[in-house]
Scaffold this motif. Structure first.
Motif, PDB file in Angstrom:
ATOM      1  N   ALA A 211       0.835  -1.210   0.000  1.00  0.00           N
ATOM      2  CA  ALA A 211       0.000   0.000   0.000  1.00  0.00           C
ATOM      3  C   ALA A 211       0.864   1.251   0.000  1.00  0.00           C
ATOM      4  O   ALA A 211       0.576   2.226  -0.696  1.00  0.00           O
ATOM      5  N   GLY A 212       1.956   1.217   0.759  1.00  0.00           N
ATOM      6  CA  GLY A 212       2.876   2.353   0.762  1.00  0.00           C
ATOM      7  C   GLY A 212       3.519   2.582  -0.588  1.00  0.00           C
ATOM      8  O   GLY A 212       3.740   3.721  -1.007  1.00  0.00           O
ATOM      9  N   ARG A 213       3.807   1.496  -1.285  1.00  0.00           N
ATOM     10  CA  ARG A 213       4.411   1.629  -2.608  1.00  0.00           C
ATOM     11  C   ARG A 213       3.436   2.282  -3.594  1.00  0.00           C
ATOM     12  O   ARG A 213       3.849   3.023  -4.491  1.00  0.00           O
ATOM     13  N   LEU A 214       2.147   2.002  -3.441  1.00  0.00           N
ATOM     14  CA  LEU A 214       1.147   2.678  -4.278  1.00  0.00           C
ATOM     15  C   LEU A 214       1.201   4.186  -4.041  1.00  0.00           C
ATOM     16  O   LEU A 214       1.082   4.978  -4.982  1.00  0.00           O
ATOM     17  N   GLY A 215       1.366   4.583  -2.783  1.00  0.00           N
ATOM     18  CA  GLY A 215       1.471   6.004  -2.467  1.00  0.00           C
ATOM     19  C   GLY A 215       2.727   6.618  -3.038  1.00  0.00           C
ATOM     20  O   GLY A 215       2.707   7.744  -3.546  1.00  0.00           O
ATOM     21  N   TRP A 216       3.846   5.891  -2.944  1.00  0.00           N
ATOM     22  CA  TRP A 216       5.100   6.390  -3.517  1.00  0.00           C
ATOM     23  C   TRP A 216       4.942   6.608  -5.017  1.00  0.00           C
ATOM     24  O   TRP A 216       5.334   7.650  -5.564  1.00  0.00           O
ATOM     25  N   ASP A 217       4.362   5.637  -5.701  1.00  0.00           N
ATOM     26  CA  ASP A 217       4.187   5.741  -7.149  1.00  0.00           C
ATOM     27  C   ASP A 217       3.294   6.928  -7.501  1.00  0.00           C
ATOM     28  O   ASP A 217       3.547   7.635  -8.477  1.00  0.00           O
ATOM     29  N   GLN A 218       2.262   7.152  -6.692  1.00  0.00           N
ATOM     30  CA  GLN A 218       1.343   8.252  -6.977  1.00  0.00           C
ATOM     31  C   GLN A 218       2.053   9.595  -6.953  1.00  0.00           C
ATOM     32  O   GLN A 218       1.726  10.495  -7.738  1.00  0.00           O
ATOM     33  N   GLU A 219       3.041   9.736  -6.093  1.00  0.00           N
ATOM     34  CA  GLU A 219       3.713  11.028  -5.955  1.00  0.00           C
ATOM     35  C   GLU A 219       4.919  11.176  -6.874  1.00  0.00           C
ATOM     36  O   GLU A 219       5.496  12.258  -6.958  1.00  0.00           O
ATOM     37  N   THR A 220       5.311  10.108  -7.560  1.00  0.00           N
ATOM     38  CA  THR A 220       6.539  10.179  -8.354  1.00  0.00           C
ATOM     39  C   THR A 220       6.327   9.877  -9.832  1.00  0.00           C
ATOM     40  O   THR A 220       6.764  10.632 -10.689  1.00  0.00           O
ATOM     41  N   MET A 221       5.670   8.777 -10.146  1.00  0.00           N
ATOM     42  CA  MET A 221       5.660   8.301 -11.535  1.00  0.00           C
ATOM     43  C   MET A 221       4.275   8.064 -12.119  1.00  0.00           C
ATOM     44  O   MET A 221       4.141   7.890 -13.320  1.00  0.00           O
ATOM     45  N   MET A 222       3.245   8.031 -11.317  1.00  0.00           N
ATOM     46  CA  MET A 222       1.908   7.717 -11.816  1.00  0.00           C
ATOM     47  C   MET A 222       1.423   8.775 -12.799  1.00  0.00           C
ATOM     48  O   MET A 222       1.555   9.969 -12.542  1.00  0.00           O
ATOM     49  N   PRO A 223       0.856   8.365 -13.946  1.00  0.00           N
ATOM     50  CA  PRO A 223       0.268   9.364 -14.844  1.00  0.00           C
ATOM     51  C   PRO A 223      -0.883  10.112 -14.169  1.00  0.00           C
ATOM     52  O   PRO A 223      -1.632   9.520 -13.382  1.00  0.00           O
ATOM     53  N   ARG A 224      -1.005  11.383 -14.424  1.00  0.00           N
ATOM     54  CA  ARG A 224      -2.021  12.205 -13.747  1.00  0.00           C
ATOM     55  C   ARG A 224      -3.419  11.652 -13.953  1.00  0.00           C
ATOM     56  O   ARG A 224      -4.259  11.704 -13.051  1.00  0.00           O
TER      57      ARG A 224
ATOM     58  N   GLY B 133      17.459   1.255  -2.129  1.00  0.00           N
ATOM     59  CA  GLY B 133      16.720   2.509  -2.172  1.00  0.00           C
ATOM     60  C   GLY B 133      16.936   3.222  -3.483  1.00  0.00           C
ATOM     61  O   GLY B 133      17.692   2.760  -4.351  1.00  0.00           O
ATOM     62  N   ARG B 134      16.297   4.355  -3.641  1.00  0.00           N
ATOM     63  CA  ARG B 134      16.440   5.169  -4.834  1.00  0.00           C
ATOM     64  C   ARG B 134      16.054   6.603  -4.501  1.00  0.00           C
ATOM     65  O   ARG B 134      15.340   6.860  -3.533  1.00  0.00           O
ATOM     66  N   VAL B 135      16.518   7.530  -5.335  1.00  0.00           N
ATOM     67  CA  VAL B 135      16.213   8.950  -5.162  1.00  0.00           C
ATOM     68  C   VAL B 135      15.474   9.433  -6.394  1.00  0.00           C
ATOM     69  O   VAL B 135      15.995   9.347  -7.517  1.00  0.00           O
ATOM     70  N   ASP B 136      14.261   9.923  -6.204  1.00  0.00           N
ATOM     71  CA  ASP B 136      13.445  10.447  -7.300  1.00  0.00           C
ATOM     72  C   ASP B 136      12.998  11.860  -6.959  1.00  0.00           C
ATOM     73  O   ASP B 136      13.269  12.363  -5.866  1.00  0.00           O
ATOM     74  N   LYS B 137      12.285  12.482  -7.875  1.00  0.00           N
ATOM     75  CA  LYS B 137      11.784  13.829  -7.659  1.00  0.00           C
ATOM     76  C   LYS B 137      10.279  13.792  -7.402  1.00  0.00           C
ATOM     77  O   LYS B 137       9.553  12.976  -7.968  1.00  0.00           O
ATOM     78  N   ALA B 138       9.826  14.699  -6.519  1.00  0.00           N
ATOM     79  CA  ALA B 138       8.401  14.814  -6.202  1.00  0.00           C
ATOM     80  C   ALA B 138       8.087  16.266  -5.891  1.00  0.00           C
ATOM     81  O   ALA B 138       8.982  17.068  -5.634  1.00  0.00           O
ATOM     82  N   VAL B 139       6.798  16.604  -5.900  1.00  0.00           N
ATOM     83  CA  VAL B 139       6.384  17.963  -5.567  1.00  0.00           C
ATOM     84  C   VAL B 139       6.804  18.302  -4.141  1.00  0.00           C
ATOM     85  O   VAL B 139       7.294  19.391  -3.849  1.00  0.00           O
ATOM     86  N   HIS B 140       6.633  17.331  -3.245  1.00  0.00           N
ATOM     87  CA  HIS B 140       6.962  17.525  -1.828  1.00  0.00           C
ATOM     88  C   HIS B 140       7.861  16.370  -1.414  1.00  0.00           C
ATOM     89  O   HIS B 140       7.445  15.220  -1.440  1.00  0.00           O
ATOM     90  N   PRO B 141       9.117  16.623  -1.027  1.00  0.00           N
ATOM     91  CA  PRO B 141      10.036  15.533  -0.671  1.00  0.00           C
ATOM     92  C   PRO B 141       9.487  14.653   0.457  1.00  0.00           C
ATOM     93  O   PRO B 141       8.866  15.144   1.404  1.00  0.00           O
ATOM     94  N   PHE B 142       9.724  13.355   0.341  1.00  0.00           N
ATOM     95  CA  PHE B 142       9.271  12.420   1.365  1.00  0.00           C
ATOM     96  C   PHE B 142      10.094  11.142   1.280  1.00  0.00           C
ATOM     97  O   PHE B 142      10.855  10.933   0.326  1.00  0.00           O
ATOM     98  N   SER B 143       9.948  10.286   2.281  1.00  0.00           N
ATOM     99  CA  SER B 143      10.554   8.962   2.256  1.00  0.00           C
ATOM    100  C   SER B 143       9.447   7.926   2.383  1.00  0.00           C
ATOM    101  O   SER B 143       8.365   8.210   2.908  1.00  0.00           O
ATOM    102  N   SER B 144       9.725   6.713   1.929  1.00  0.00           N
ATOM    103  CA  SER B 144       8.694   5.684   1.893  1.00  0.00           C
ATOM    104  C   SER B 144       9.336   4.315   2.041  1.00  0.00           C
ATOM    105  O   SER B 144      10.404   4.062   1.478  1.00  0.00           O
ATOM    106  N   GLY B 145       8.675   3.433   2.779  1.00  0.00           N
ATOM    107  CA  GLY B 145       9.125   2.056   2.873  1.00  0.00           C
ATOM    108  C   GLY B 145       9.966   1.786   4.099  1.00  0.00           C
ATOM    109  O   GLY B 145      10.306   2.687   4.868  1.00  0.00           O
ATOM    110  N   SER B 146      10.306   0.523   4.278  1.00  0.00           N
ATOM    111  CA  SER B 146      11.164   0.114   5.384  1.00  0.00           C
ATOM    112  C   SER B 146      11.914  -1.146   4.991  1.00  0.00           C
ATOM    113  O   SER B 146      11.640  -1.746   3.944  1.00  0.00           O
ATOM    114  N   GLY B 147      12.876  -1.521   5.803  1.00  0.00           N
ATOM    115  CA  GLY B 147      13.615  -2.748   5.544  1.00  0.00           C
ATOM    116  C   GLY B 147      14.489  -2.671   4.304  1.00  0.00           C
ATOM    117  O   GLY B 147      15.364  -1.816   4.203  1.00  0.00           O
TER     118      GLY B 147
END
Length: 491
Positions: free
Chosen positions: A21-34, A219-233
């Protein structure tokens, strides 16, 4: 298998699904088409329904009733503390409400981003009204007759209350305001100017991430409107953003998020996909991001090394030497944006948000009056007017995604970081010498060993006490700020 073993096996799958579920949120803020936003909101609601069903499964209640915590070791007791609390919390929130919150906040996030881009507060207010209404319902269910905002804070900082935070902020504010007044009356270092290509910023920002111990193989570094971190382990992702004329925005957002990311990456692997396998609270989490960003990343020693890296990346960029660069990095200045605020003024931004969202949740402030309330408070606190919504009420993503009770943990994290920094300096006498060479390993290693590896083993305050040796107090932070900026500005 014992009831404990069966419960932990069930929990393992629940934790894995929560990561999805967290990965869905990460994708929404980084790569998901509008255009995918409406479908994504349905997907998020579906995932929340599945998670809610698992967290309230009658089998969990049966297992909890069958387990005697007293016969477990410290780790087992800590696991049970988290699971019992989560179960009790989730049982109070109707499944339909949880799914609706996930659906609406997913939609609200996209509408916030568009409204922010268009400088159109009116376009965002209707969906924010929905979010606030739903979160109030959730808060009332969780509070069970108690303070609604306290129930929300407890989601992010267990056993903390609005009254305690308010008292802490009231004690901090006079010294922060006095320091700001003295600093702003003194001659300020030169501001950075020039053009810094985004591609080169991203190249250097990834080097900065690695220099602070962020494991790019997990891990990886991408661009977003508002910087954040996501995931664990083993999958911990961070984002940053670039501004052509302000590379510090990129670099220090990255170092900040690396602090979050390293906390998650460095937790004991034995806790992977269990309740202990993530940061214990957002205040403790923020202590890591803030000590990485400020006490380490903005130190005189480390900025000297960063000055050399920027020269290699951008050539001469108008700052004479390392000492001048240190002043430029730490320049106290007027500004609207919380994430770009200097150390002296940052907590004043948080105090503003704390008071406004507390009023929203208690019904003392209407959503339709939020912009005016923000603008009035900002001018009163900072002495100048907000010029546009993206510099005011629309600047943060938090309220769009329902994170009420989250903001005060930023200042609490600063307080915790002050305690940790004091202990770190005592433990690593040659810290500045190492930072001047771009070597953060002693500092980050100390944080890993004393705090990060333990994940959720201890309660938040116990975590800070164990690592720093002192009860959490704002005094080390205030003393650090007064000494640093007193020296820098010749006060």
């Amino acid at each position: 298998m014992s009831a404990y073993d069966e419960l932990m096996a069930f929990q393992h799958t629940t934790e894995a699904l929560a990561q999805v579920a967290g990965r869905l949120g990460w994708d929404q803020e980084t790569m998901m088409p509008r255009g995918a936003a409406p479908q994504r909101s349905e997907e998020m609601a579906a995932m929340e329904s599945v998670l809610h069903a698992r967290r309230t499964d009658p089998k969990v209640g049966d297992w909890l009733a069958a387990i005697d915590d007293a016969v477990l070791d410290d780790v087992g007791q800590a696991q049970m503390r988290h699971i019992r609390k989560s179960y009790a919390r989730t049982m109070k929130v109707p499944a339909e409400l949880a799914a609706e919150i996930a659906k609406v906040t997913s939609r609200a996030q996209g509408q916030w981003a568009e409204a922010r881009s268009d400088e159109d507060v009116a376009a965002f207010l209707p969906v924010l009204e929905e979010v606030v209404g739903l979160k109030r319902q959730e808060g009332q269910a969780l509070a069970d007759g108690g303070d609604v905002y306290d129930a929300m804070i407890d989601d992010y900082e267990p056993e903390m209350t609005a009254a305690e935070l308010g008292a802490m902020f009231d004690a901090m504010r006079p010294r922060l305001v006095a320091l700001r007044a003295a600093v702003l009356a003194a001659e300020a270092p030169a501001a950075l100017s020039g053009s810094f290509p985004a591609q080169k910023q991203m190249q250097l920002t990834r080097e900065l991430a690695r220099s602070f111990g962020y494991d790019m193989s997990h891990g990886r570094v991408d661009k977003a409107v508002h910087p954040f971190s996501s995931g664990s382990g083993k999958d911990v992702r961070i984002t940053t953003r670039t501004s052509e004329h302000d590379p510090f925005n990129c670099f220090y957002s990255t170092i900040h998020e690396v602090g979050h990311g390293c906390y998650e990456q460095n937790i004991d692997e034995a806790y992977l996909l269990t309740p202990l396998g993530q940061g214990v609270s957002m205040g403790v989490h923020e202590s890591q991001s803030r000590i990485y960003e400020n006490q380490l990343g903005r130190s005189r020693a480390f900025t000297g090394w960063l000055f050399e890296q920027m020269q290699e990346s951008f050539g001469a960029f108008g700052v004479a030497d390392k000492e001048a660069f240190y002043g430029t990095v730490n320049r106290v200045h007027d500004g609207y944006i919380r994430t770009e605020a200097d150390e002296v003024q940052y907590n004043l931004h948080i105090m503003l948000r704390f008071d406004l969202e507390r009023a929203l949740m208690q019904g003392d402030l209407a959503v339709g009056d939020l912009e005016a309330a923000w603008n009035d408070r900002f001018e009163a606190d900072f002495g100048y007017a907000v010029d546009k919504p993206s510099n005011g009420v629309l600047q943060d993503v938090h309220w769009s995604v329902g994170l009420f009770g989250y903001f005060p943990t930023y200042s609490l994290g600063n307080v915790y970081a002050g305690c940790l920094h004091e202990a770190l300096r005592a433990a690593v006498p040659d810290l500045d010498g190492q930072l001047a060479a771009g070597d953060t390993s002693a500092a980050t290693g100390w944080l890993r060993e004393t705090l990060q590896q333990h994940g959720g083993l201890r309660k938040p305050r116990e975590t800070i006490l164990h690592a720093s040796g002192i009860e959490p107090s704002p005094e080390p932070l205030l003393a650090y700020l007064e000494a640093k900026f007193g020296d820098l500005y010749g006060l």
